[in-house]
Structure formats: structure tokens, C-alpha cells
Design a protein around this motif. Sequence first.
Motif, PDB file in Angstrom:
ATOM      1  N   TYR A  45      52.016  31.993  40.706  1.00 24.61           N
ATOM      2  CA  TYR A  45      51.316  32.853  41.660  1.00 24.61           C
ATOM      3  C   TYR A  45      50.764  34.096  40.969  1.00 24.61           C
ATOM      4  O   TYR A  45      49.722  34.621  41.360  1.00 24.61           O
ATOM      5  CB  TYR A  45      52.226  33.257  42.825  1.00 24.61           C
ATOM      6  N   ASP A  47      49.397  34.158  38.183  1.00 25.29           N
ATOM      7  CA  ASP A  47      48.175  33.767  37.475  1.00 25.29           C
ATOM      8  C   ASP A  47      46.987  33.558  38.416  1.00 25.29           C
ATOM      9  O   ASP A  47      45.887  33.282  37.957  1.00 25.29           O
ATOM     10  CB  ASP A  47      48.411  32.466  36.683  1.00 25.29           C
ATOM     11  N   CYS A  48      47.201  33.658  39.722  1.00 27.30           N
ATOM     12  CA  CYS A  48      46.138  33.419  40.699  1.00 27.30           C
ATOM     13  C   CYS A  48      45.544  34.728  41.190  1.00 27.30           C
ATOM     14  O   CYS A  48      46.259  35.684  41.450  1.00 27.30           O
ATOM     15  CB  CYS A  48      46.679  32.668  41.920  1.00 27.30           C
ATOM     16  N   ASP A  49      44.238  34.745  41.308  1.00 28.07           N
ATOM     17  CA  ASP A  49      43.551  35.871  41.928  1.00 28.07           C
ATOM     18  C   ASP A  49      43.054  35.410  43.286  1.00 28.07           C
ATOM     19  O   ASP A  49      42.264  34.459  43.375  1.00 28.07           O
ATOM     20  CB  ASP A  49      42.359  36.326  41.078  1.00 28.07           C
ATOM     21  N   LEU A  50      43.521  36.049  44.330  1.00 23.46           N
ATOM     22  CA  LEU A  50      43.085  35.709  45.681  1.00 23.46           C
ATOM     23  C   LEU A  50      41.933  36.629  46.057  1.00 23.46           C
ATOM     24  O   LEU A  50      42.050  37.848  46.027  1.00 23.46           O
ATOM     25  CB  LEU A  50      44.238  35.861  46.669  1.00 23.46           C
ATOM     26  N   ILE A  51      40.810  36.016  46.413  1.00 23.11           N
ATOM     27  CA  ILE A  51      39.625  36.777  46.782  1.00 23.11           C
ATOM     28  C   ILE A  51      39.397  36.573  48.278  1.00 23.11           C
ATOM     29  O   ILE A  51      39.052  35.478  48.715  1.00 23.11           O
ATOM     30  CB  ILE A  51      38.395  36.314  45.975  1.00 23.11           C
TER      31      ILE A  51
END
Length: 101
Positions: A45, A47-51
Motif C-alpha cells: 500500500y 507503493d501506491c499513489d491514490l489519485i
Amino acid sequence: MRLNDCHNFQDFRKLAKRRLPRAIFDYIDGAADDEQSYRRNTEAYGDCDLIPNVLVGVENVDMSVEVMGQKLDMPIYCAPTALQRLFHHEGERAVARAAAE
């Protein structure tokens, strides 16, 4: 800290740690065996970018799915967990009522 002050996962975790008896908090907060899957999931999580795209393309959303030949308008799964009465006085009965609704 109060519930209204919680804005992320760590805030909720801190509040729970303060409010729950240690054995109950440790049961909820812990993971299986050596907690390797827990650590890997947490790292993934990170490593994830939430846009966020708030309310973009939501005018015709169909969340239905077919499960074993039955159409469900919106599939929700309640994961089986043990000892739910540790967390709420109605335990599994409250989860069953919520699922039925």
C-alpha cells in the motif's frame, strides 16, 4: 483523542489502543504466524499513489454481479471472524442483522 479526531488508519489504531483492554487490542491488531503477509501488504500500500477523482463518471454505475447463478445488486461479503463479542456486545448477531439489511 476522540473519534472525530481520527482521520486515517493510524489515528483509529491509536484510539483503539487507548480505549480497549490490551488483550483485545492485541487480538485485533495482530496478524497470523510471523506476520510476514501483514508486513508485505502494508509495504504494498505504501507503493501506491491514490489519485482521487471525486464523483467522476458515476452517473451510471452498475455494481451487480452474479454469484452461483444469483444476481446480487451490490455484493458485500462479511468475513468470518471469531470472538466478535469481544468488540461489540451483540457480536455475530449484529453482523448477521447488518448483512440481512
